[in-house]
Design a protein around this motif. Structure first.
Motif, PDB file in Angstrom:
ATOM      1  N   TYR A  76       0.816  -1.218   0.000  1.00 13.65           N
ATOM      2  CA  TYR A  76       0.000   0.000   0.000  1.00 13.65           C
ATOM      3  C   TYR A  76       0.845   1.262   0.000  1.00 13.65           C
ATOM      4  O   TYR A  76       0.387   2.317  -0.408  1.00 13.65           O
ATOM      5  N   LYS A 124      -6.773   1.674  -4.018  1.00  9.60           N
ATOM      6  CA  LYS A 124      -7.884   2.283  -3.267  1.00  9.60           C
ATOM      7  C   LYS A 124      -7.961   1.638  -1.883  1.00  9.60           C
ATOM      8  O   LYS A 124      -7.632   0.475  -1.707  1.00  9.60           O
ATOM      9  N   LEU A 125      -8.400   2.388  -0.930  1.00  3.58           N
ATOM     10  CA  LEU A 125      -8.475   1.916   0.453  1.00  3.58           C
ATOM     11  C   LEU A 125      -9.912   1.613   0.865  1.00  3.58           C
ATOM     12  O   LEU A 125     -10.238   1.631   2.052  1.00  3.58           O
ATOM     13  N   THR A 126     -10.749   1.310  -0.111  1.00  2.77           N
ATOM     14  CA  THR A 126     -12.136   0.974   0.201  1.00  2.77           C
ATOM     15  C   THR A 126     -12.161  -0.314   1.031  1.00  2.77           C
ATOM     16  O   THR A 126     -11.348  -1.206   0.840  1.00  2.77           O
ATOM     17  N   PHE A 128      -2.566   6.603   4.924  1.00  2.87           N
ATOM     18  CA  PHE A 128      -2.324   7.911   4.310  1.00  2.87           C
ATOM     19  C   PHE A 128      -1.072   8.559   4.906  1.00  2.87           C
ATOM     20  O   PHE A 128      -0.205   9.052   4.181  1.00  2.87           O
ATOM     21  N   PHE A 175     -11.545  -0.398   4.236  1.00  2.00           N
ATOM     22  CA  PHE A 175     -10.832  -0.144   5.482  1.00  2.00           C
ATOM     23  C   PHE A 175     -11.608   0.877   6.308  1.00  2.00           C
ATOM     24  O   PHE A 175     -12.238   1.773   5.755  1.00  2.00           O
ATOM     25  N   LYS A 212      -7.378   3.810   7.183  1.00  2.00           N
ATOM     26  CA  LYS A 212      -7.147   4.690   6.027  1.00  2.00           C
ATOM     27  C   LYS A 212      -6.235   5.857   6.406  1.00  2.00           C
ATOM     28  O   LYS A 212      -5.310   6.196   5.666  1.00  2.00           O
TER      29      LYS A 212
END
Length: 161
Positions: free
Chosen positions: A112, A118-120, A131, A122, A127
């Motif tokens: 990651y 994409k962090l969908t 980030f 989580f 997230k």
């Protein structure tokens, strides 16, 4: 890890302050039981259970509480104590937060950090953590002298990054 025996340095620092469970902890415990011909200092998460670990000659441990303040203070400590003759192995994906004089080797396992996946799925806090870690990794990547990866797929991800 073969790379540890090829490192020519005065002091070897193994920064593993965010490793305390799972496969990373198992590998870390093996590294703690390894013999080193140079002074080796492990920076460890205080939650790591070392009750059955027998450390060898030249192995020293420094335990860090899993708080933001303690982790930042440990990063500052690394930036102050390392010299150009030393090496830091960053065992938890992230290079040192602050500039260091030492050679920096990052053991990268988290895809990651080097992808725009994409962090969908989580939750918000995961997230947010990813980030922040992406920002940290990308802002400090130029401080890394060498990356170590376990798989060809991670090597490809890192190369395309």
């Amino acid at each position: 890890m073969k790379i540890l025996h090829n490192i020519k340095s005065s002091v070897l620092y193994i920064n593993a302050i965010n490793v305390h469970q799972g496969g990373g902890a198992k590998l870390l415990k093996h590294l703690l039981e390894t013999s080193y011909d140079k002074k080796t200092i492990f920076l460890l998460d205080s939650r790591l259970d070392l009750s059955k670990v027998i450390t060898r000659k030249n192995v020293h441990t420094k335990f860090i509480s899993p708080t933001s303040k303690s982790r930042i203070l440990s990063e500052l400590w690394l930036s102050r104590v390392t010299t150009s003759k030393d090496t830091i192995l960053c065992f938890g994906n992230l290079p040192p937060l602050f500039p260091v004089k030492a050679k920096v080797v990052v053991f990268l396992q988290n895809g990651y950090l080097v992808s725009n996946r994409k962090l969908t799925g989580f939750n918000f806090f995961v997230k947010l953590r990813i980030f922040v870690e992406r920002f940290w990794f990308r802002s400090r990547i130029n401080a890394v002298d060498k990356f170590v990866v376990q798989t060809l797929s991670m090597k490809a991800l890192l190369s395309s990054f």
